[in-house]
Scaffold this active site. Structure first.
Site, PDB file in Angstrom:
ATOM      1  CG  ASP A   1      -8.793 -20.404   8.214  1.00  0.00           C
ATOM      2  OD1 ASP A   1      -7.908 -19.869   9.351  1.00  0.00           O
ATOM      3  OD2 ASP A   1      -8.316 -19.994   7.585  1.00  0.00           O
TER       4      ASP A   1
ATOM      5  CE  LYS B   1      -8.759 -16.374   5.815  1.00  0.00           C
ATOM      6  NZ  LYS B   1      -7.877 -16.415   4.719  1.00  0.00           N
TER       7      LYS B   1
END
Length: 314
Positions: free
Chosen positions: A155, A21
């Site tokens: 996350d 990401k």
């Protein structure tokens, strides 16, 4: 007791890509009474990905192996025990399943650098959660799966869905938002890594004002305004990381000199990403940045995860 394939016609082996990401915005609030910083960030998955393969084994418990696909620049050895988030994710699913008399083996082919801010370990864990849940024939609700995810790492909940999402709190609140437009990116990382703990401590000492970027990013996404989105990109860790890690600052400047539309830090670093005009522009920039002490790759934004991402191998 035989593994679930023999009993229920379930697959014995599953392969899934675990995407990295970037942060389109990353606003860090002050440390609260529990010692955590409240975050407000727009995360975006990209095509750079590890490959996670999980299979049923006759022996109870979790076995994990991990190997780097690339050999240059040198990459650190990845732990294969409880220090690994994918290991803990698989263990959490087996615990939820009541400690069955069979186990799972997970093998990870690593392509996402560590200590980079790209979320590779968390993405591997989310992939393991999804794959092992299917292997053991569990059907956790979205809430149950998110609960397992946040117990493994901050996350991890985001990577259960990926795509473009607003992530808040300690990573436990994830809300899909309008998808970012396709972006051609160059991801680069110097040999130096950045410890997340150090980055937060340094940010706590940073006297600079830190305007919030997330509201403008969300507005640009809602409006479908690419130019406004590029102008709104931002990351609070840019207050401290480029100043403290000269190789990061140098890499960002080289990207700007090569014509990047925007250059931003990935998470708390030390990787950075450049938004480029086209795929060919990205390839030329990556070629110019490549060196023995620099990891460089070309990537693109990706959509949200789906059940079709799970490749059933048996």
């Amino acid at each position: 007791m035989p593994p679930p394939q023999a009993m229920r016609g379930r697959p014995e082996r599953i392969r899934v890509n675990a995407c990295a990401k970037v942060n389109l915005s990353l606003d860090v609030g002050p440390r609260d009474g529990t010692g955590y910083h409240a975050l407000r960030t727009v995360m975006q998955t990209i095509s750079l990905a590890d490959t996670v393969e999980a299979r049923i084994t006759p022996e109870p418990g979790v076995k994990l192996s991990c190997a780097w696909e690339l050999t240059e620049p040198a990459f650190p050895e990845i732990p294969t025990d409880g220090r690994n988030t994918a290991y803990r994710a698989a263990e959490a699913v087996l615990t939820q399943a009541g400690h069955p008399p069979y186990g799972v083996a997970i093998s990870i082919t690593k392509r996402i650098p560590v200590e980079a801010g790209l979320g590779g370990g968390s993405s591997d864990a989310a992939a393991a959660l999804r794959a092992v849940s299917l292997l053991v024939n569990r059907r956790p609700t979205a809430g149950e799966l998110a609960g397992l995810a946040i117990s493994v790492g901050s996350d991890v909940p985001f990577f259960l869905t990926g795509g473009t999402a607003l992530v808040e709190g300690i990573g436990d609140r994830v809300e899909p938002v309008p998808a970012a437009p396709p972006m051609h990116l160059v991801i680069a990382k110097p040999s130096e890594g950045v410890s997340t703990g150090w980055a937060y401590s340094a940010l706590d000492r940073c006297p600079d004002p830190r305007p919030a970027n997330t509201p403008d990013v969300l507005r640009a996404l809602a409006d479908g305004d690419y130019g406004a989105l590029i102008r709104a990109l931002g990351n609070h860790f840019e207050c401290v990381v480029p100043r403290s890690v000269p190789a990061v600052a140098a890499l960002m400047e080289r990207m700007r000199s090569a014509g990047a539309i925007s250059v931003r830090l990935c998470g708390s670093g030390s990787a950075v990403f450049a938004v480029t005009e086209s795929h060919s522009h990205a390839r030329r920039m990556a070629s110019a940045l490549a060196g023995p002490d620099t990891y460089v790759t070309v990537a693109a934004t990706t959509g949200a995860a789906s059940p079709a991402d799970l490749e059933l191998l048996d």
